[in-house]
Motif scaffolding. Structure first.
Motif, PDB file in Angstrom:
ATOM      1  N   VAL A 201      38.074  42.206  46.486  1.00 54.68           N
ATOM      2  CA  VAL A 201      38.512  40.811  46.439  1.00 54.68           C
ATOM      3  C   VAL A 201      37.751  40.068  45.341  1.00 54.68           C
ATOM      4  O   VAL A 201      38.343  39.322  44.539  1.00 54.68           O
ATOM      5  N   ILE A 202      36.445  40.277  45.290  1.00 50.35           N
ATOM      6  CA  ILE A 202      35.621  39.632  44.274  1.00 50.35           C
ATOM      7  C   ILE A 202      36.026  40.092  42.875  1.00 50.35           C
ATOM      8  O   ILE A 202      36.080  39.288  41.928  1.00 50.35           O
ATOM      9  N   MET A 203      36.341  41.370  42.720  1.00 49.89           N
ATOM     10  CA  MET A 203      36.755  41.880  41.417  1.00 49.89           C
ATOM     11  C   MET A 203      38.075  41.253  40.962  1.00 49.89           C
ATOM     12  O   MET A 203      38.280  41.003  39.774  1.00 49.89           O
ATOM     13  N   ALA A 204      38.973  40.984  41.900  1.00 50.56           N
ATOM     14  CA  ALA A 204      40.225  40.299  41.554  1.00 50.56           C
ATOM     15  C   ALA A 204      39.934  38.893  41.030  1.00 50.56           C
ATOM     16  O   ALA A 204      40.559  38.431  40.059  1.00 50.56           O
TER      17      ALA A 204
ATOM     18  N   ILE B 198      48.564  40.930  36.925  1.00 52.66           N
ATOM     19  CA  ILE B 198      48.958  42.209  37.527  1.00 52.66           C
ATOM     20  C   ILE B 198      47.720  43.008  37.952  1.00 52.66           C
ATOM     21  O   ILE B 198      47.681  43.612  39.036  1.00 52.66           O
ATOM     22  N   PHE B 199      46.704  43.022  37.103  1.00 50.27           N
ATOM     23  CA  PHE B 199      45.458  43.728  37.423  1.00 50.27           C
ATOM     24  C   PHE B 199      44.814  43.138  38.680  1.00 50.27           C
ATOM     25  O   PHE B 199      44.370  43.863  39.581  1.00 50.27           O
ATOM     26  N   ALA B 200      44.758  41.815  38.754  1.00 48.10           N
ATOM     27  CA  ALA B 200      44.159  41.150  39.912  1.00 48.10           C
ATOM     28  C   ALA B 200      44.934  41.457  41.196  1.00 48.10           C
ATOM     29  O   ALA B 200      44.332  41.695  42.255  1.00 48.10           O
ATOM     30  N   ILE B 201      46.260  41.479  41.110  1.00 42.28           N
ATOM     31  CA  ILE B 201      47.088  41.814  42.278  1.00 42.28           C
ATOM     32  C   ILE B 201      46.761  43.223  42.767  1.00 42.28           C
ATOM     33  O   ILE B 201      46.622  43.474  43.972  1.00 42.28           O
ATOM     34  N   GLY B 202      46.628  44.163  41.828  1.00 43.28           N
ATOM     35  CA  GLY B 202      46.301  45.538  42.198  1.00 43.28           C
ATOM     36  C   GLY B 202      44.974  45.649  42.911  1.00 43.28           C
ATOM     37  O   GLY B 202      44.832  46.383  43.905  1.00 43.28           O
ATOM     38  N   LEU B 203      43.972  44.911  42.444  1.00 43.30           N
ATOM     39  CA  LEU B 203      42.655  44.932  43.088  1.00 43.30           C
ATOM     40  C   LEU B 203      42.710  44.328  44.488  1.00 43.30           C
ATOM     41  O   LEU B 203      42.063  44.828  45.423  1.00 43.30           O
TER      42      LEU B 203
ATOM     43  N   VAL C 136      35.334  38.892  26.638  1.00 42.96           N
ATOM     44  CA  VAL C 136      36.256  38.943  27.788  1.00 42.96           C
ATOM     45  C   VAL C 136      36.275  40.345  28.382  1.00 42.96           C
ATOM     46  O   VAL C 136      36.324  40.526  29.603  1.00 42.96           O
ATOM     47  N   SER C 137      36.186  41.343  27.528  1.00 42.54           N
ATOM     48  CA  SER C 137      36.303  42.736  27.966  1.00 42.54           C
ATOM     49  C   SER C 137      35.124  43.183  28.824  1.00 42.54           C
ATOM     50  O   SER C 137      35.238  44.170  29.560  1.00 42.54           O
ATOM     51  N   ILE C 138      33.983  42.493  28.733  1.00 40.22           N
ATOM     52  CA  ILE C 138      32.854  42.820  29.613  1.00 40.22           C
ATOM     53  C   ILE C 138      33.278  42.700  31.076  1.00 40.22           C
ATOM     54  O   ILE C 138      33.038  43.594  31.898  1.00 40.22           O
ATOM     55  N   PHE C 139      33.931  41.603  31.408  1.00 42.59           N
ATOM     56  CA  PHE C 139      34.294  41.331  32.797  1.00 42.59           C
ATOM     57  C   PHE C 139      35.435  42.235  33.270  1.00 42.59           C
ATOM     58  O   PHE C 139      35.454  42.653  34.430  1.00 42.59           O
ATOM     59  N   ILE C 140      36.347  42.552  32.361  1.00 37.90           N
ATOM     60  CA  ILE C 140      37.416  43.486  32.719  1.00 37.90           C
ATOM     61  C   ILE C 140      36.827  44.880  32.953  1.00 37.90           C
ATOM     62  O   ILE C 140      37.249  45.604  33.860  1.00 37.90           O
ATOM     63  N   GLY C 141      35.829  45.247  32.143  1.00 35.96           N
ATOM     64  CA  GLY C 141      35.169  46.540  32.324  1.00 35.96           C
ATOM     65  C   GLY C 141      34.440  46.632  33.654  1.00 35.96           C
ATOM     66  O   GLY C 141      34.475  47.671  34.326  1.00 35.96           O
ATOM     67  N   ILE C 142      33.770  45.554  34.060  1.00 32.43           N
ATOM     68  CA  ILE C 142      33.098  45.533  35.362  1.00 32.43           C
ATOM     69  C   ILE C 142      34.107  45.725  36.486  1.00 32.43           C
ATOM     70  O   ILE C 142      33.889  46.504  37.421  1.00 32.43           O
ATOM     71  N   ALA C 143      35.238  45.009  36.388  1.00 31.23           N
ATOM     72  CA  ALA C 143      36.263  45.109  37.430  1.00 31.23           C
ATOM     73  C   ALA C 143      36.817  46.524  37.532  1.00 31.23           C
ATOM     74  O   ALA C 143      36.971  47.071  38.630  1.00 31.23           O
ATOM     75  N   TYR C 144      37.091  47.145  36.387  1.00 33.13           N
ATOM     76  CA  TYR C 144      37.662  48.489  36.436  1.00 33.13           C
ATOM     77  C   TYR C 144      36.635  49.519  36.897  1.00 33.13           C
ATOM     78  O   TYR C 144      36.999  50.534  37.505  1.00 33.13           O
ATOM     79  N   SER C 145      35.350  49.275  36.636  1.00 31.89           N
ATOM     80  CA  SER C 145      34.326  50.223  37.083  1.00 31.89           C
ATOM     81  C   SER C 145      34.299  50.337  38.602  1.00 31.89           C
ATOM     82  O   SER C 145      33.892  51.369  39.146  1.00 31.89           O
ATOM     83  N   SER C 146      34.731  49.287  39.298  1.00 32.21           N
ATOM     84  CA  SER C 146      34.783  49.344  40.760  1.00 32.21           C
ATOM     85  C   SER C 146      35.804  50.368  41.233  1.00 32.21           C
ATOM     86  O   SER C 146      35.648  50.975  42.298  1.00 32.21           O
ATOM     87  N   ILE C 147      36.854  50.552  40.437  1.00 31.32           N
ATOM     88  CA  ILE C 147      37.872  51.563  40.758  1.00 31.32           C
ATOM     89  C   ILE C 147      37.390  52.941  40.352  1.00 31.32           C
ATOM     90  O   ILE C 147      37.421  53.900  41.132  1.00 31.32           O
TER      91      ILE C 147
ATOM     92  N   VAL D 172      37.167  37.987  39.573  1.00 33.69           N
ATOM     93  CA  VAL D 172      36.544  38.175  38.256  1.00 33.69           C
ATOM     94  C   VAL D 172      37.615  38.325  37.177  1.00 33.69           C
ATOM     95  O   VAL D 172      37.508  37.753  36.076  1.00 33.69           O
ATOM     96  N   VAL D 173      38.668  39.083  37.469  1.00 36.69           N
ATOM     97  CA  VAL D 173      39.745  39.283  36.496  1.00 36.69           C
ATOM     98  C   VAL D 173      40.454  37.965  36.193  1.00 36.69           C
ATOM     99  O   VAL D 173      40.760  37.659  35.033  1.00 36.69           O
ATOM    100  N   LEU D 174      40.724  37.170  37.205  1.00 29.33           N
ATOM    101  CA  LEU D 174      41.376  35.877  36.987  1.00 29.33           C
ATOM    102  C   LEU D 174      40.468  34.927  36.207  1.00 29.33           C
ATOM    103  O   LEU D 174      40.933  34.148  35.367  1.00 29.33           O
ATOM    104  N   ALA D 175      39.171  34.999  36.473  1.00 33.26           N
ATOM    105  CA  ALA D 175      38.216  34.195  35.699  1.00 33.26           C
ATOM    106  C   ALA D 175      38.201  34.647  34.241  1.00 33.26           C
ATOM    107  O   ALA D 175      38.062  33.825  33.319  1.00 33.26           O
ATOM    108  N   ALA D 176      38.361  35.954  34.023  1.00 31.13           N
ATOM    109  CA  ALA D 176      38.419  36.481  32.661  1.00 31.13           C
ATOM    110  C   ALA D 176      39.645  35.956  31.917  1.00 31.13           C
ATOM    111  O   ALA D 176      39.602  35.749  30.695  1.00 31.13           O
ATOM    112  N   ALA D 177      40.746  35.740  32.640  1.00 28.99           N
ATOM    113  CA  ALA D 177      41.949  35.172  32.018  1.00 28.99           C
ATOM    114  C   ALA D 177      41.682  33.764  31.501  1.00 28.99           C
ATOM    115  O   ALA D 177      42.138  33.389  30.413  1.00 28.99           O
TER     116      ALA D 177
END
Length: 400
Positions: free
Chosen positions: A367-370, A283-288, A218-229, A372-377
């Protein structure tokens, strides 16, 4: 019954050492893409690779340390990682082209991977099981605070004093990291002959802790999302003329995480991981999504209020889960397994996203990263969340 003491001398020292290590990492990663583009006229994807190849090196460092940390010793492994990092940071002063920069970044990543795996393992050994979520959460603040002031200093120094001054600062900080580690007293793990035999040889189980794999995936996808920031927020801010405000993004991120951390760690221990994990995804997805629609500085800083508790709480809680479900004698391997997968996402993320940005733009990227985070959930639910009630801590079982 009184709760066991969490704030020991060793807990503080290992957190401080970890802070120094991550300060260097965040200081460089937040400014390296801009430096690579300005200095060597690199493309967006190659600039992203300069940031991400550090994480790839980190994967190799964690792979090595995960296999040998329990055999060599946690404190010795920490010294190996820090000394290797000192050498590679000095090599930054020799960089004259992009190829050399990529090699140095890769080597630095190896040293960082070894050292940070050691600090993560050591802190897991000094946190009482009854305060696993709370202790891991407070320890993770060393990373959170570093993620706030590291990028701030990196961007500020790059703009006002030149990028080479970043190397000077990193040299001073890594020496402080080594000095602080000298005062650590680390408990020594005892292994029986069967456990020692199992650690030897070239087996998959000697490089990965299988019990920690679900949350690690699961953390792979969260890591990808955060790398965008982490890698592209500064470039995005330049495009929308908010670069001055962007330098304060990680400060707000850190404050928001600091405010939320005393509650989230205790809720993890009292209510269970699912009670904490699902809200963090949302919350993470909302922020993105907020970042994708930024038009003024206030909204950019408000997005940090969501991304901080979202990503920061996820990372500490997921690390606690990885250790919680793993046997006590494989704590070091569980720690390295978790971070290897999280680093894999963060390492390849900048390169992959760098290929997308010219096609879809920054706004659509977030938008896509958000999504991704929801898909990770959803993935979390199937890999861990739905079985949480049936899972007992193997640390408890092996200690009986």
């Amino acid at each position: 019954m009184d709760k066991p003491n969490l704030w020991t001398k060793d807990f503080f020292i290992v957190s401080l050492t970890n802070f120094f290590l991550y300060f260097i990492y965040f200081l460089l990663v937040a400014s390296i893409t801009a430096f690579t583009a300005d200095k060597f006229h690199a493309s967006t994807s190659m600039s992203g690779l300069a940031a991400g190849i550090f994480i790839i090196g980190m994967l190799f460092g964690r792979l090595y340390s995960g296999k040998y940390i329990d055999l060599i010793g946690w404190k010795k492994m920490l010294y190996i990682g820090i000394i290797f990092s000192i050498i590679t940071i000095l090599l930054y002063f020799t960089v004259i082209n992009l190829s050399i920069l990529l090699i140095v970044r890769f080597l630095h990543g190896i040293g960082f991977g070894i050292a940070s795996t050691a600090t993560g393992t050591i802190v897991s050994s000094v946190i009482p099981d009854e305060r696993r979520g709370e202790g891991t959460g407070y320890y993770a603040l060393s990373t959170t605070i570093a993620s706030a002031i590291g990028p701030f200093f990196g961007i500020f120094i790059n703009q006002h004093m030149g990028f080479k001054m970043n190397f000077v600062v990193c040299t001073v900080i890594i020496v402080l990291s080594f000095l602080s580690s000298l005062f650590l007293k680390v408990p020594k793990m005892e292994f029986n002959q069967e456990q020692l035999n199992n650690m030897k040889g070239f087996k998959l189980s000697n490089f990965f802790e299988l019990k920690a794999l679900p949350i690690s995936i699961v953390s792979i996808f969260i890591g990808i999302a955060y790398s965008s920031i982490l890698s592209y927020l500064n470039s995005y801010a330049q495009q929308i003329h908010l670069v001055d405000v962007a330098s304060f993004f990680f400060i707000v991120y850190s404050i928001a995480t600091l405010v939320s951390r005393p509650f989230t760690g205790r809720l993890f221990d009292l209510k269970g991981e699912n009670f904490v994990m699902y809200p963090t995804f949302i919350i993470f997805a909302i922020g993105l999504l907020m970042v994708s629609h930024v038009h003024h500085g206030a909204m950019l800083l408000l997005s940090a209020v969501f991304i901080g508790p979202g990503y920061g709480t996820y990372l500490s809680s997921a690390q606690a889960i990885a250790v919680k479900v793993s046997p006590h004698d494989r704590m070091g391997l569980a720690t390295s397994t978790f971070f290897m997968f999280a680093d894999f996402g963060a390492g390849f993320g900048p390169f992959l996203l760098g290929l997308l940005i010219p096609v879809i733009g920054f706004s659509n990227l977030y938008v896509i990263m958000a999504i991704v985070v929801l898909a990770a959930a959803i993935l979390y639910y199937f890999l861990h969340g739905r079985n949480k009630g049936c899972v007992t801590s193997l640390r408890e079982e092996t200690s009986r």
